[in-house]
Motif scaffolding. Structure first.
Motif, PDB file in Angstrom:
ATOM      1  N   PHE A  43       0.841  -1.197   0.000  1.00 58.42           N
ATOM      2  CA  PHE A  43       0.000   0.000   0.000  1.00 58.42           C
ATOM      3  C   PHE A  43       0.872   1.241   0.000  1.00 58.42           C
ATOM      4  CE2 PHE A  43       0.736  -1.494   4.268  1.00 58.42           C
ATOM      5  CZ  PHE A  43       1.119  -0.347   4.959  1.00 58.42           C
ATOM      6  N   ASP A  44       0.247   2.384  -0.333  1.00 60.80           N
ATOM      7  CA  ASP A  44       0.962   3.655  -0.418  1.00 60.80           C
ATOM      8  C   ASP A  44       0.630   4.588   0.744  1.00 60.80           C
ATOM      9  OD1 ASP A  44       2.025   3.249  -3.263  1.00 60.80           O
ATOM     10  OD2 ASP A  44      -0.127   2.991  -3.545  1.00 60.80           O
ATOM     11  N   PHE A  45      -0.599   4.484   1.261  1.00 60.88           N
ATOM     12  CA  PHE A  45      -1.066   5.389   2.313  1.00 60.88           C
ATOM     13  C   PHE A  45      -1.724   4.600   3.435  1.00 60.88           C
ATOM     14  CE2 PHE A  45      -0.918   8.097  -1.392  1.00 60.88           C
ATOM     15  CZ  PHE A  45      -0.540   9.339  -0.903  1.00 60.88           C
ATOM     16  N   VAL A  46      -1.654   5.174   4.637  1.00 60.15           N
ATOM     17  CA  VAL A  46      -2.418   4.682   5.776  1.00 60.15           C
ATOM     18  C   VAL A  46      -3.482   5.727   6.086  1.00 60.15           C
ATOM     19  CG1 VAL A  46      -2.359   3.994   8.198  1.00 60.15           C
ATOM     20  CG2 VAL A  46      -0.422   3.459   6.706  1.00 60.15           C
ATOM     21  N   PHE A  47      -4.748   5.314   6.094  1.00 60.43           N
ATOM     22  CA  PHE A  47      -5.852   6.236   6.374  1.00 60.43           C
ATOM     23  C   PHE A  47      -6.365   6.015   7.790  1.00 60.43           C
ATOM     24  CE2 PHE A  47     -10.536   6.941   6.424  1.00 60.43           C
ATOM     25  CZ  PHE A  47     -10.534   8.311   6.260  1.00 60.43           C
ATOM     26  N   GLY A  48      -6.411   7.085   8.592  1.00 62.42           N
ATOM     27  CA  GLY A  48      -6.933   7.019   9.944  1.00 62.42           C
ATOM     28  C   GLY A  48      -8.216   7.822  10.063  1.00 62.42           C
ATOM     29  N   PRO A  49      -9.383   7.165  10.224  1.00 62.38           N
ATOM     30  CA  PRO A  49     -10.644   7.896  10.379  1.00 62.38           C
ATOM     31  C   PRO A  49     -10.600   8.792  11.618  1.00 62.38           C
ATOM     32  CG  PRO A  49     -11.041   5.562   9.962  1.00 62.38           C
ATOM     33  CD  PRO A  49      -9.581   5.709  10.245  1.00 62.38           C
ATOM     34  N   SER A  50     -11.062  10.025  11.469  1.00 65.75           N
ATOM     35  CA  SER A  50     -11.040  10.941  12.608  1.00 65.75           C
ATOM     36  C   SER A  50     -12.059  10.466  13.660  1.00 65.75           C
ATOM     37  CB  SER A  50     -11.366  12.361  12.153  1.00 65.75           C
ATOM     38  OG  SER A  50     -12.648  12.403  11.554  1.00 65.75           O
ATOM     39  N   TYR A  51     -11.725  10.633  14.959  1.00 59.69           N
ATOM     40  CA  TYR A  51     -10.541  11.332  15.435  1.00 59.69           C
ATOM     41  C   TYR A  51      -9.440  10.367  15.883  1.00 59.69           C
ATOM     42  CZ  TYR A  51     -13.213  15.686  15.370  1.00 59.69           C
ATOM     43  OH  TYR A  51     -13.949  16.757  14.976  1.00 59.69           O
ATOM     44  N   LYS A  52      -9.805   9.305  16.569  1.00 56.66           N
ATOM     45  CA  LYS A  52      -8.797   8.423  17.163  1.00 56.66           C
ATOM     46  C   LYS A  52      -7.917   7.764  16.119  1.00 56.66           C
ATOM     47  CE  LYS A  52     -11.359   7.465  21.402  1.00 56.66           C
ATOM     48  NZ  LYS A  52     -12.071   6.454  22.210  1.00 56.66           N
ATOM     49  N   ARG A  87       2.934   7.361   3.686  1.00 60.68           N
ATOM     50  CA  ARG A  87       2.247   8.594   4.107  1.00 60.68           C
ATOM     51  C   ARG A  87       0.906   8.229   4.734  1.00 60.68           C
ATOM     52  NH1 ARG A  87       4.325  13.342   2.208  1.00 60.68           N
ATOM     53  NH2 ARG A  87       5.814  13.222   0.474  1.00 60.68           N
ATOM     54  N   TYR A  88       0.374   9.179   5.524  1.00 61.46           N
ATOM     55  CA  TYR A  88      -0.949   8.925   6.086  1.00 61.46           C
ATOM     56  C   TYR A  88      -1.937  10.003   5.680  1.00 61.46           C
ATOM     57  CZ  TYR A  88      -0.302  12.276  10.018  1.00 61.46           C
ATOM     58  OH  TYR A  88      -0.102  13.396  10.785  1.00 61.46           O
ATOM     59  N   LEU A  89      -3.196   9.620   5.713  1.00 62.51           N
ATOM     60  CA  LEU A  89      -4.324  10.488   5.389  1.00 62.51           C
ATOM     61  C   LEU A  89      -5.305  10.453   6.555  1.00 62.51           C
ATOM     62  CD1 LEU A  89      -5.108   8.883   1.907  1.00 62.51           C
ATOM     63  CD2 LEU A  89      -3.906  11.057   2.196  1.00 62.51           C
ATOM     64  N   TYR A  90      -6.097  11.514   6.687  1.00 59.95           N
ATOM     65  CA  TYR A  90      -7.233  11.469   7.601  1.00 59.95           C
ATOM     66  C   TYR A  90      -8.317  12.414   7.113  1.00 59.95           C
ATOM     67  CZ  TYR A  90      -5.336  15.733   9.859  1.00 59.95           C
ATOM     68  OH  TYR A  90      -4.856  16.994  10.122  1.00 59.95           O
ATOM     69  N   ASP A  91      -9.530  12.151   7.556  1.00 60.15           N
ATOM     70  CA  ASP A  91     -10.665  12.945   7.100  1.00 60.15           C
ATOM     71  C   ASP A  91     -10.977  14.068   8.085  1.00 60.15           C
ATOM     72  OD1 ASP A  91     -11.510  10.720   8.843  1.00 60.15           O
ATOM     73  OD2 ASP A  91     -13.507  11.594   8.623  1.00 60.15           O
ATOM     74  N   ARG A  92     -11.542  15.138   7.557  1.00 58.23           N
ATOM     75  CA  ARG A  92     -12.011  16.248   8.399  1.00 58.23           C
ATOM     76  C   ARG A  92     -13.474  16.003   8.766  1.00 58.23           C
ATOM     77  NH1 ARG A  92      -8.738  20.770   8.267  1.00 58.23           N
ATOM     78  NH2 ARG A  92      -7.158  20.831   6.617  1.00 58.23           N
ATOM     79  N   ILE A 119      -4.566   2.091  -0.375  1.00 55.81           N
ATOM     80  CA  ILE A 119      -4.739   2.641   0.972  1.00 55.81           C
ATOM     81  C   ILE A 119      -5.043   1.514   1.966  1.00 55.81           C
ATOM     82  CG2 ILE A 119      -6.120   4.200   2.408  1.00 55.81           C
ATOM     83  CD1 ILE A 119      -6.784   5.736  -0.204  1.00 55.81           C
ATOM     84  N   LEU A 120      -4.374   1.553   3.113  1.00 56.02           N
ATOM     85  CA  LEU A 120      -4.680   0.683   4.247  1.00 56.02           C
ATOM     86  C   LEU A 120      -5.358   1.528   5.314  1.00 56.02           C
ATOM     87  CD1 LEU A 120      -4.323  -2.077   5.751  1.00 56.02           C
ATOM     88  CD2 LEU A 120      -2.218  -1.118   6.705  1.00 56.02           C
ATOM     89  N   ILE A 121      -6.477   1.051   5.836  1.00 55.60           N
ATOM     90  CA  ILE A 121      -7.215   1.779   6.869  1.00 55.60           C
ATOM     91  C   ILE A 121      -6.846   1.229   8.245  1.00 55.60           C
ATOM     92  CG2 ILE A 121      -9.525   2.295   7.775  1.00 55.60           C
ATOM     93  CD1 ILE A 121     -10.489   1.928   4.811  1.00 55.60           C
TER      94      ILE A 121
END
Length: 394
Positions: A234-243, A264-269, A296-298
């Motif tokens: 994978f290329d990105f790690v996605f962390g759902p907000s907030y924790k 790299r990591y991503l997160y949502d607003r 993406i890995l969540i």
């Protein structure tokens, strides 16, 4: 360990074989790696070698090395090779190479220098033989010779742990219990309205010790999944907000520090951004680095119903062409949803990918059952008789 040229060491199904260890350094390697006492280990001394004449060999079942451990191994025995075993076969074979720099391992002996603890940085000057090498402080130029530093290096590096699923589960549960991330003094009312005998809150892991351990746990678990091909690269790690934001950041840091994987990591607003460069990260922070077709890995904390996860994950749609390779959660409570499915099944059906929990409720219960009082065990059993997709023994 040998009779003539025949090595009396059986094959292992999964784990590592460290070969071509400098003769008589096998015990030192084993001391440095510090495997779990329950792990099966084989060590062979002074085995015949066509290349070096003599060698030592160490086999450790069910374990993986971090990149830091590989670097230190190269400083102890630079002729070594590492064989990664999976399904009784050599999956990968690599020669160790001494690192060009060490960070956070040696303290500078110059009292006026800042290069200590996590701020420590030393350039490694390799000589032949390895015992003639030395380490030069980046901060002040102070030199520490190999023999004066190697004991300190081994002591600090051996405080880490090898990586296996069993070890990750054990370390994670111990961390949750020690830091209040798993509370057993229920009842607790959950977001779903259910009254639970226990409560999981990774938000309790906010001190430095917890975060340091948590990044190893997350990175180690994900590396095992990659090695087992349970998830794609994978290329990105996605962390759902907030924790999930904190967990995604720790995952990326751990993958880089322990396994040399730069992600790299991503997160949502929760609320859309209304200022600055709105084209870049109005809804998904980090989206400016995303390119169509990337994977993406969540990563998130717990899963009870799966609905909250889907709300955040749904926002990834703004990234257009992307692929979710899997979902890693700290704890799967293994509860049934209103549709009669488990939360994991709900997510897997919705996303079309597997969910990989580090711990499940059944695993937690099996590991803590003996420390629970009789009425507490009964409360767990009754809760899972009513809401669970698994059954527990009282």
């Amino acid at each position: 360990m040998s009779t003539g040229d025949k090595l009396l060491v059986g094959k292992i199904e999964k784990g590592i074989v460290i070969d071509h260890i400098t003769p008589c350094k096998g015990l030192l390697v084993l001391k440095f790696l510090n495997p779990d006492p329950e792990t099966r280990v084989v060590i062979a001394k002074n085995v015949k070698s066509s290349k070096y004449g003599r060698k030592d060999l160490v086999k450790i079942e069910g374990e993986f090395l971090t990149s830091i451990q590989i670097d230190i191994l190269a400083l102890i025995t630079p002729t070594s090779t590492i064989n990664v075993i999976d399904g009784w076969k050599v999956k990968e074979k690599k020669r160790v190479r001494p690192p060009k720099e060490l960070s956070g391992i040696i303290d500078c002996k110059n009292p006026a220098c800042f290069s200590k603890g996590q701020n420590s940085r030393f350039v490694v000057e390799i000589k032949d033989p390895i015992e003639h090498s030395y380490f030069e402080c980046v901060g002040c130029g102070f030199r520490i010779f190999y023999q004066d530093a190697i004991d300190e290096i081994i002591k600090k590096a051996s405080s880490g742990v090898l990586v296996s699923k069993k070890k990750v589960e054990k370390e994670f549960l111990n961390l949750l219990l020690k830091k209040g991330g798993l509370r057993l003094n229920g009842p607790f009312k959950l977001k779903s309205g259910r009254i639970s005998p226990y409560f999981v809150n990774l938000g309790a892991l906010t001190d430095g010790e917890s975060l340091s351990k948590l990044r190893w746990i997350l990175a180690g678990f994900i590396t095992i999944l990659l090695n087992e091909k349970a998830i794609e690269e994978f290329d990105f790690v996605f962390g759902p907000s907030y924790k999930g934001i904190n967990l995604a950041a720790l995952t990326c840091e751990g993958l880089s520090e322990f396994f040399g994987l730069n992600k790299r990591y991503l997160y949502d607003r929760k609320e859309l951004k209304g200022y600055g460069d709105l084209a870049m990260d109005r809804q998904i922070v980090g989206a400016e680095f995303f390119r169509p077709g990337q994977r993406i890995l969540i990563v998130d904390d717990t899963i009870t119903t799966g609905r909250t996860k889907m709300e955040s994950i749904g926002k990834l749609g703004v990234l257009e062409d992307h692929k979710v390779v899997g979902v890693v959660v700290g704890v799967d409570r293994q509860e049934v949803t209103s549709e009669g499915k488990s939360a994991v099944q709900y997510l897997e059906d919705a996303l079309g990918v597997k969910v990989h929990p580090i711990l499940t409720a059944k695993t937690i219960y099996s590991l803590i059952r003996d420390i629970l009082k009789e009425e507490e065990r009964r409360a767990w059993k009754e809760y899972y008789d009513r809401y669970g997709v698994v059954k527990l023994e009282e």
